[in-house]
Design a protein around this motif. Sequence first.
Motif, mmCIF file in Angstrom:
data_model
loop_
_atom_site.group_PDB
_atom_site.id
_atom_site.type_symbol
_atom_site.label_atom_id
_atom_site.label_comp_id
_atom_site.label_asym_id
_atom_site.label_seq_id
_atom_site.Cartn_x
_atom_site.Cartn_y
_atom_site.Cartn_z
ATOM 1 N N ARG A 36 98.476 47.645 50.922
ATOM 2 C CA ARG A 36 97.578 46.489 50.876
ATOM 3 C C ARG A 36 98.263 45.258 51.463
ATOM 4 O O ARG A 36 97.650 44.459 52.148
ATOM 5 C CB ARG A 36 97.145 46.195 49.428
ATOM 6 C CG ARG A 36 96.303 47.269 48.779
ATOM 7 C CD ARG A 36 94.967 47.473 49.456
ATOM 8 N NE ARG A 36 94.100 46.285 49.404
ATOM 9 C CZ ARG A 36 92.956 46.171 50.059
ATOM 10 N NH1 ARG A 36 92.556 47.161 50.842
ATOM 11 N NH2 ARG A 36 92.221 45.096 49.951
ATOM 12 N N LEU A 74 93.431 54.988 59.119
ATOM 13 C CA LEU A 74 94.423 54.063 59.679
ATOM 14 C C LEU A 74 95.824 54.672 59.716
ATOM 15 O O LEU A 74 96.539 54.538 60.706
ATOM 16 C CB LEU A 74 94.417 52.743 58.880
ATOM 17 C CG LEU A 74 95.417 51.684 59.335
ATOM 18 C CD1 LEU A 74 95.190 51.294 60.790
ATOM 19 C CD2 LEU A 74 95.329 50.445 58.440
ATOM 20 N N LYS A 94 88.875 44.775 53.078
ATOM 21 C CA LYS A 94 89.201 46.059 53.703
ATOM 22 C C LYS A 94 90.456 45.972 54.567
ATOM 23 O O LYS A 94 90.864 46.953 55.160
ATOM 24 C CB LYS A 94 88.041 46.524 54.583
ATOM 25 C CG LYS A 94 86.838 46.973 53.795
ATOM 26 C CD LYS A 94 85.772 47.430 54.757
ATOM 27 C CE LYS A 94 84.545 47.935 54.037
ATOM 28 N NZ LYS A 94 83.458 48.178 54.991
ATOM 29 N N ARG A 95 91.021 44.779 54.646
ATOM 30 C CA ARG A 95 92.192 44.588 55.497
ATOM 31 C C ARG A 95 93.379 45.341 54.911
ATOM 32 O O ARG A 95 93.633 45.273 53.713
ATOM 33 C CB ARG A 95 92.498 43.095 55.533
ATOM 34 C CG ARG A 95 93.155 42.606 56.766
ATOM 35 C CD ARG A 95 92.978 41.083 56.835
ATOM 36 N NE ARG A 95 93.795 40.521 57.876
ATOM 37 C CZ ARG A 95 93.623 40.769 59.171
ATOM 38 N NH1 ARG A 95 92.654 41.565 59.545
ATOM 39 N NH2 ARG A 95 94.416 40.220 60.061
ATOM 40 N N GLU A 96 94.101 46.057 55.777
ATOM 41 C CA GLU A 96 95.255 46.798 55.281
ATOM 42 C C GLU A 96 96.467 46.512 56.156
ATOM 43 O O GLU A 96 96.338 46.110 57.306
ATOM 44 C CB GLU A 96 94.959 48.296 55.272
ATOM 45 C CG GLU A 96 93.962 48.669 54.193
ATOM 46 C CD GLU A 96 93.808 50.169 54.073
ATOM 47 O OE1 GLU A 96 94.274 50.724 53.080
ATOM 48 O OE2 GLU A 96 93.222 50.764 54.985
ATOM 49 N N GLY A 122 89.391 52.556 57.470
ATOM 50 C CA GLY A 122 90.564 52.524 56.602
ATOM 51 C C GLY A 122 91.144 53.900 56.292
ATOM 52 O O GLY A 122 92.355 54.082 56.289
ATOM 53 N N GLY A 128 92.163 46.021 60.486
ATOM 54 C CA GLY A 128 90.871 46.297 59.853
ATOM 55 C C GLY A 128 90.320 45.115 59.069
ATOM 56 O O GLY A 128 90.910 44.038 59.018
#
Length: 311
Positions: A180, A258, A160-162, A255, A136
């Motif tokens: 995170r 996910l 927004k990266r997970e 998100g 993401g």
Amino acid sequence: MSDAEAEATFRKVRWSDTDGAPVCPKCGGLDAYEARRPNGALRFRCKACKADFSITNGTLFASHKLPLRAYLAAIAIFCNEVKGKSMLALSRDLGLSYKAAFVLCHKMREAMATELKGRRIGGEGEEAEIDGGYFGGYVKPANFREDRKDRRLWKNQSGKRECVVIVRERDGKSVPAVFRTEGAALDWIKSRIKPGTIVNADEAPSWNDLHSKFEMRRINHEKAYSLDGACTNWAESYFSRLRRAEQGHHHHIAGAYLLRYAQEASWREDNRRMTNGDQVHTVAAHAMKAKPSVDFSGYWQRHLPAKSSAV
Ligand SMILES: [Zn+2]
């Protein structure tokens, strides 16, 4: 499949102990009789407490609107896929709206995830592998080269990266979770791998802290993918499945959802050798044993995004 056959199938998975005979969800009474609605929908009435209930009452498919065989067809189509199913394709297969297909499949993911609840893997002398993969937060590069930014830098990312972290036993089961960063997953990893397990990980410094709890084998991927028994190939195959589901079917994963996609990939990976018929039966049985959806109860009415609850 006819409606009657679908009803019989659902009765058997819902009330497996009584071989399909209805059990009152209110009082547990075994003396219920069929009292169909005027439109023909199957309904039971308990002789003891006079309560009315349907086959899906109190389950993940509670308040169902579609005919029962549509649910079985959806489960079969969903299980036939190897990486995942595009919701647009499913809505066309079944003649549903996109949104109905989306919610239905998330309920199936929720059913699959009931297997993962509280799962701990490994044990004395067993080997497990851990790894993290980032999903993401895609930042589209600008059209002109001179306008493009270095997307590796934190300040140029979307935030927004997970990170999906997987713990997987060799020749065994897996459990995913979303964080995170890899480093944020350490306590969770410690709680999901049993003591005495030998843990394989790559050379990323975020895993260093685990040496205090487990016997670790580290593999430096710059040198080799597998060396002296150390590798994370089982974890990598999990990510190849999830990555292909994301890129090949879903294109974009929000998100909030996910974790559910990660759980779906874990279930598919662990049960990849199960026959298709058994897969359908297992997912249907989980759905009928699960409570009404935690993610999607009231989703239609409130116009809110669903929340995936951690398991
Ligand atoms: Zn009753």
